[in-house]
Design a protein around this motif. Structure first.
Motif, PDB file in Angstrom:
ATOM      1  N   UNK A 174       0.786  -1.253   0.164  1.00  0.00           N
ATOM      2  CA  UNK A 174      -0.008  -0.062   0.144  1.00  0.00           C
ATOM      3  C   UNK A 174       0.835   1.314  -0.040  1.00  0.00           C
ATOM      4  N   UNK A 175       2.185   1.379   0.025  1.00  0.00           N
ATOM      5  CA  UNK A 175       3.299   2.184   0.205  1.00  0.00           C
ATOM      6  C   UNK A 175       2.700   3.164   1.288  1.00  0.00           C
ATOM      7  N   UNK A 176       2.361   2.524   2.360  1.00  0.00           N
ATOM      8  CA  UNK A 176       1.893   3.510   3.549  1.00  0.00           C
ATOM      9  C   UNK A 176       3.102   4.172   4.129  1.00  0.00           C
ATOM     10  N   UNK A 177       3.319   5.523   3.678  1.00  0.00           N
ATOM     11  CA  UNK A 177       4.426   6.411   3.898  1.00  0.00           C
ATOM     12  C   UNK A 177       4.640   6.629   5.500  1.00  0.00           C
ATOM     13  N   UNK A 178       3.429   6.885   6.043  1.00  0.00           N
ATOM     14  CA  UNK A 178       3.299   7.133   7.314  1.00  0.00           C
ATOM     15  C   UNK A 178       3.849   5.889   8.409  1.00  0.00           C
ATOM     16  N   UNK A 179       3.500   4.632   7.995  1.00  0.00           N
ATOM     17  CA  UNK A 179       4.003   3.530   8.622  1.00  0.00           C
ATOM     18  C   UNK A 179       5.466   2.944   8.307  1.00  0.00           C
ATOM     19  N   UNK A 180       5.923   3.640   7.262  1.00  0.00           N
ATOM     20  CA  UNK A 180       7.440   3.570   6.920  1.00  0.00           C
ATOM     21  C   UNK A 180       8.196   4.619   7.694  1.00  0.00           C
ATOM     22  N   UNK A 181       7.512   5.643   8.232  1.00  0.00           N
ATOM     23  CA  UNK A 181       8.110   6.665   9.070  1.00  0.00           C
ATOM     24  C   UNK A 181       8.284   6.251  10.476  1.00  0.00           C
ATOM     25  N   UNK A 182       7.259   5.373  10.919  1.00  0.00           N
ATOM     26  CA  UNK A 182       6.939   5.096  12.115  1.00  0.00           C
ATOM     27  C   UNK A 182       8.216   3.822  12.465  1.00  0.00           C
ATOM     28  N   UNK A 183       8.415   3.312  11.437  1.00  0.00           N
ATOM     29  CA  UNK A 183       9.478   2.252  11.406  1.00  0.00           C
ATOM     30  C   UNK A 183      10.920   2.475  11.258  1.00  0.00           C
ATOM     31  N   UNK A 184      10.817   4.077  11.195  1.00  0.00           N
ATOM     32  CA  UNK A 184      12.054   4.606  10.966  1.00  0.00           C
ATOM     33  C   UNK A 184      12.822   4.196   9.954  1.00  0.00           C
ATOM     34  N   UNK A 185      12.332   3.677   8.757  1.00  0.00           N
ATOM     35  CA  UNK A 185      12.819   3.355   7.395  1.00  0.00           C
ATOM     36  C   UNK A 185      12.649   4.152   6.391  1.00  0.00           C
ATOM     37  N   UNK A 186      12.267   5.468   6.818  1.00  0.00           N
ATOM     38  CA  UNK A 186      11.888   6.493   5.543  1.00  0.00           C
ATOM     39  C   UNK A 186      13.250   7.046   5.052  1.00  0.00           C
ATOM     40  N   UNK A 187      14.389   6.869   5.775  1.00  0.00           N
ATOM     41  CA  UNK A 187      15.725   7.269   5.410  1.00  0.00           C
ATOM     42  C   UNK A 187      16.816   6.165   5.585  1.00  0.00           C
ATOM     43  N   UNK A 188      17.691   6.147   4.914  1.00  0.00           N
ATOM     44  CA  UNK A 188      18.986   5.189   5.315  1.00  0.00           C
ATOM     45  C   UNK A 188      19.569   5.514   6.470  1.00  0.00           C
ATOM     46  N   UNK A 189      19.611   6.981   6.618  1.00  0.00           N
ATOM     47  CA  UNK A 189      20.336   7.428   7.688  1.00  0.00           C
ATOM     48  C   UNK A 189      19.418   7.527   8.661  1.00  0.00           C
ATOM     49  N   UNK A 190      19.521   6.799   9.890  1.00  0.00           N
ATOM     50  CA  UNK A 190      18.614   7.093  11.105  1.00  0.00           C
ATOM     51  C   UNK A 190      18.379   8.652  11.430  1.00  0.00           C
ATOM     52  N   UNK A 191      19.481   9.322  11.703  1.00  0.00           N
ATOM     53  CA  UNK A 191      19.663  10.711  12.003  1.00  0.00           C
ATOM     54  C   UNK A 191      18.861  11.711  11.186  1.00  0.00           C
ATOM     55  N   UNK A 192      18.455  11.035   9.971  1.00  0.00           N
ATOM     56  CA  UNK A 192      17.767  11.638   8.882  1.00  0.00           C
ATOM     57  C   UNK A 192      16.141  11.270   8.795  1.00  0.00           C
ATOM     58  N   UNK A 193      15.554  10.615   9.907  1.00  0.00           N
ATOM     59  CA  UNK A 193      14.432   9.874   9.778  1.00  0.00           C
ATOM     60  C   UNK A 193      13.595  11.123  10.203  1.00  0.00           C
ATOM     61  N   UNK A 194      12.253  11.020  10.119  1.00  0.00           N
ATOM     62  CA  UNK A 194      11.417  11.938  10.471  1.00  0.00           C
ATOM     63  C   UNK A 194      11.049  11.943  12.157  1.00  0.00           C
ATOM     64  N   UNK A 195      10.965  10.830  12.683  1.00  0.00           N
ATOM     65  CA  UNK A 195      11.028  10.783  14.322  1.00  0.00           C
ATOM     66  C   UNK A 195      12.171  11.163  14.838  1.00  0.00           C
ATOM     67  N   UNK A 196      13.485  10.842  14.176  1.00  0.00           N
ATOM     68  CA  UNK A 196      14.566  11.369  14.872  1.00  0.00           C
ATOM     69  C   UNK A 196      14.648  12.894  14.934  1.00  0.00           C
ATOM     70  N   UNK A 197      14.325  13.497  13.568  1.00  0.00           N
ATOM     71  CA  UNK A 197      14.374  14.923  13.600  1.00  0.00           C
ATOM     72  C   UNK A 197      13.058  15.701  14.433  1.00  0.00           C
ATOM     73  N   UNK A 198      12.234  14.836  14.426  1.00  0.00           N
ATOM     74  CA  UNK A 198      10.983  15.392  15.379  1.00  0.00           C
ATOM     75  C   UNK A 198      11.395  15.436  16.790  1.00  0.00           C
ATOM     76  N   UNK A 199      12.175  14.744  17.127  1.00  0.00           N
ATOM     77  CA  UNK A 199      12.600  14.300  18.511  1.00  0.00           C
ATOM     78  C   UNK A 199      13.789  15.737  19.035  1.00  0.00           C
ATOM     79  N   UNK A 200      14.125  16.339  17.929  1.00  0.00           N
ATOM     80  CA  UNK A 200      14.872  17.396  18.128  1.00  0.00           C
ATOM     81  C   UNK A 200      14.258  18.710  18.089  1.00  0.00           C
ATOM     82  N   UNK A 201      12.927  18.456  17.828  1.00  0.00           N
ATOM     83  CA  UNK A 201      12.336  19.772  17.663  1.00  0.00           C
ATOM     84  C   UNK A 201      11.859  20.378  19.123  1.00  0.00           C
ATOM     85  N   UNK A 202      11.951  21.777  19.508  1.00  0.00           N
ATOM     86  CA  UNK A 202      11.500  22.183  20.667  1.00  0.00           C
ATOM     87  C   UNK A 202      10.065  22.312  20.895  1.00  0.00           C
TER      88      UNK A 202
END
Length: 223
Positions: A174-202
């Motif tokens: 289904x190409x569920x992008x949001x589930x890919x982001x929750x699995x931290x597989x949206x980027x090859x570099x873990x520090x570039x994933x959405x959840x990682x970047x969101x954790x740095x948001x104030x």
């Protein structure tokens, strides 16, 4: 118990209970996706727990409101994105809906406290929205953030093999992008994933109160 109930009536009756306690006026409104008055909307859930949550929120609001009114608004919005959309897209839609509502209701300047009560994916969508430039002017007004069963750590720690299999299938077919982001597989570099970047948001640091609610019995989001 999870049973069908009239959520409009629940909010109306709870608001009246608060009004009967003191001098603060509580205004309750229910609106559909087109901004028209809504009545008789039935949803399935635990009416007793929801009533207690709303009662607690309104009671706390009354403690910090010496004059004026407290407005409780139930807004039903039409979905604007498919379930497989990215959190960035859903966050952008939420930000636009919030700004459009505040403008249409004429509360852009008068609204001094903004509270978010979120469940499941909504917890991530709201954080993404708050990190956007178009909501930066609301950051000083943020008051309370409540998250129920929000996957803030992604979906890496659930204890249900069927959930893992289902997520894998949805990501692949289904190409569920949001589930890919929750699995931290949206980027090859873990520090570039959405959840990682969101954790740095104030964004969450601007809230006066942050409450994250979860259960060890939750096989989807136990943390």
């Amino acid at each position: 118990a999870s049973e069908p109930f009239d959520i409009c009536a629940l909010l109306r009756d709870t608001s009246r209970m608060i009004c009967a306690r003191g001098d603060v006026v509580v205004i309750q409104r229910s609106l559909d996706a087109d901004g028209r008055e809504l009545a008789g909307l039935r949803v399935k859930g635990d009416a007793v727990r929801l009533r207690q949550i709303v009662l607690n929120l309104l009671s706390n609001a009354c403690k910090h409101t010496s004059e004026g009114a407290i407005e409780v608004i139930l807004a039903v919005a039409a979905p604007r994105e498919p379930a497989h959309a990215s959190f960035n897209q859903m966050g952008a839609n939420l930000a636009k809906e919030l700004l459009d509502f505040m403008k249409a209701d004429g509360i852009e300047a008068s609204c001094t406290k903004v509270t978010f009560v979120c469940h499941s994916f909504g917890s991530i969508i709201s954080r993404v929205a708050l990190a956007r430039p178009d909501l930066q002017h609301l950051l000083p007004r943020l008051h309370t953030y409540i998250s129920f069963s929000g996957p803030h750590l992604g979906m890496l720690y659930n204890s249900n093999a069927l959930v893992d299999l289902g997520m894998w299938g949805l990501r692949r077919w289904k190409k569920a992008r949001c589930l890919t982001e929750l699995a931290l597989k949206d980027e090859k570099d873990p520090t570039a994933t959405l959840l990682y970047r969101l954790s740095a948001s104030p964004a969450l640091s601007h809230f006066k109160t942050v409450l994250l609610v979860s259960s060890v019995e939750d096989r989807y989001v136990p943390h």
